[in-house]
Write an enzyme that holds these catalytic residues in place. Sequence first.
Site, short mmCIF file in Angstrom:
data_model
loop_
_atom_site.label_atom_id
_atom_site.label_comp_id
_atom_site.label_asym_id
_atom_site.label_seq_id
_atom_site.Cartn_x
_atom_site.Cartn_y
_atom_site.Cartn_z
N THR A 93 14.31 -6.33 7.90
CA THR A 93 12.94 -6.88 7.92
C THR A 93 12.50 -7.21 6.50
O THR A 93 12.79 -6.46 5.56
CB THR A 93 12.00 -5.81 8.53
OG1 THR A 93 12.41 -5.56 9.87
CG2 THR A 93 10.54 -6.29 8.54
N THR B 258 13.48 -11.12 2.21
CA THR B 258 14.88 -11.41 1.87
C THR B 258 15.69 -11.57 3.15
O THR B 258 16.61 -12.38 3.21
CB THR B 258 15.48 -10.30 0.99
OG1 THR B 258 14.51 -9.93 0.01
CG2 THR B 258 16.74 -10.79 0.29
N LYS C 147 12.53 2.13 0.60
CA LYS C 147 12.24 1.06 1.54
C LYS C 147 10.93 1.33 2.28
O LYS C 147 10.38 2.41 2.19
CB LYS C 147 13.38 0.95 2.57
CG LYS C 147 14.60 0.23 2.02
CD LYS C 147 15.71 0.07 3.06
CE LYS C 147 15.30 -0.62 4.34
NZ LYS C 147 14.69 -1.95 4.19
N GLY C 148 10.50 0.32 3.02
CA GLY C 148 9.34 0.51 3.88
C GLY C 148 8.10 -0.23 3.41
O GLY C 148 7.03 -0.06 3.99
N GLY C 149 8.26 -1.07 2.39
CA GLY C 149 7.13 -1.89 1.94
C GLY C 149 6.56 -2.71 3.09
O GLY C 149 5.36 -2.95 3.16
N GLU D 84 14.34 0.70 10.71
CA GLU D 84 15.37 0.29 9.73
C GLU D 84 16.37 1.42 9.49
O GLU D 84 17.58 1.19 9.43
CB GLU D 84 14.72 -0.11 8.40
CG GLU D 84 13.98 -1.44 8.50
CD GLU D 84 13.22 -1.81 7.24
OE1 GLU D 84 12.99 -3.00 7.03
OE2 GLU D 84 12.84 -0.91 6.46
N LYS E 238 14.89 -5.66 -7.84
CA LYS E 238 14.87 -4.43 -7.05
C LYS E 238 15.79 -3.35 -7.61
O LYS E 238 15.71 -2.19 -7.21
CB LYS E 238 15.27 -4.73 -5.60
CG LYS E 238 14.46 -5.83 -4.92
CD LYS E 238 13.02 -5.43 -4.77
CE LYS E 238 12.16 -6.46 -4.08
NZ LYS E 238 12.46 -6.68 -2.68
C1 5RP Z 1 10.50 -3.37 5.19
C2 5RP Z 1 11.42 -3.13 4.07
C3 5RP Z 1 11.91 -4.29 3.30
O1 5RP Z 1 13.29 -4.34 3.36
C4 5RP Z 1 11.47 -4.16 1.87
O2 5RP Z 1 10.06 -4.02 1.85
C5 5RP Z 1 11.90 -5.36 1.02
O3 5RP Z 1 11.25 -6.50 1.48
P1 5RP Z 1 11.41 -7.90 0.75
O4 5RP Z 1 12.80 -8.38 1.04
O5 5RP Z 1 10.33 -8.74 1.40
O6 5RP Z 1 11.16 -7.70 -0.72
O7 5RP Z 1 11.81 -2.02 3.77
O8 5RP Z 1 10.10 -2.18 5.79
#
Ligand code: 5RP
Length: 230
Positions: A28, A31, A96-98, A105, A123
Amino acid sequence: MTVDEQKRAAARAALHYVKPGMKIGLGTGSTCSPFIDLIGDMVEAEFDILCVPTSEATRAHAERRAIPLTTLEDNPQLDLTFDGADEIDPDLNLLKGGGGALLREKIVATSSRQMIVIADISKKVETLGAFPLPVEVVGFGVKATAWKIERAFAHLGLDASMTLRVRDTRPFVTDNGHLIIDCALEKIPDAPRLAAMLSGIPGVVEHGLFIGIASLAICGTPEGVKVFTR
Ligand code: 5RP
């Protein structure tokens, strides 16, 4: 390359690991979004693949692209999971978890033979923790749970600023009906220890520390794609 181009480059490079007949977990975030589109293009060209989405947002995206979906009930063991991360440390431990999808996940990633992270190079960090750590909690007793989480941080000498995640002025509710407390810690010197402590707190459903789960990280950089292993 811009950050978006780096994300797309990582997503494209990840396709190298996708083989016909595989069952894969779809992550999710921004990316994973181009990755889902690339898988959608392959499906359009009759590529044989079966996917498990890690969130309702990813499910909707995959359905729009007619990607064949399955569940962990029907297929409890997957070949690979591709997912993004908010932070990646040198041992490929992740924060993770943003996007709030951490619970599904982690279930999907740990049901896979291998988890591959796709990200832009921003990252990659030396120590996890600059990004606030999401902790998913049940709504019942949320204040008591928050107090226990704070006590665990204090036990490890960590000072946290904790905020209940809000979306559109209301508490953010995850796909599984829980709440998220974002914990700004600045630095997590011993992420495995903190992960174990958080997992032992009643009311904590899951946390965003993915310890020893990912084995490969594909990162887009301004100069091209770099692959990290542990
Ligand atoms: C979602 C996530 C995403 O993988 C994480 O936040 C990175 O997101 P992005 O690819 O938009 O930077 O952990 O729960």
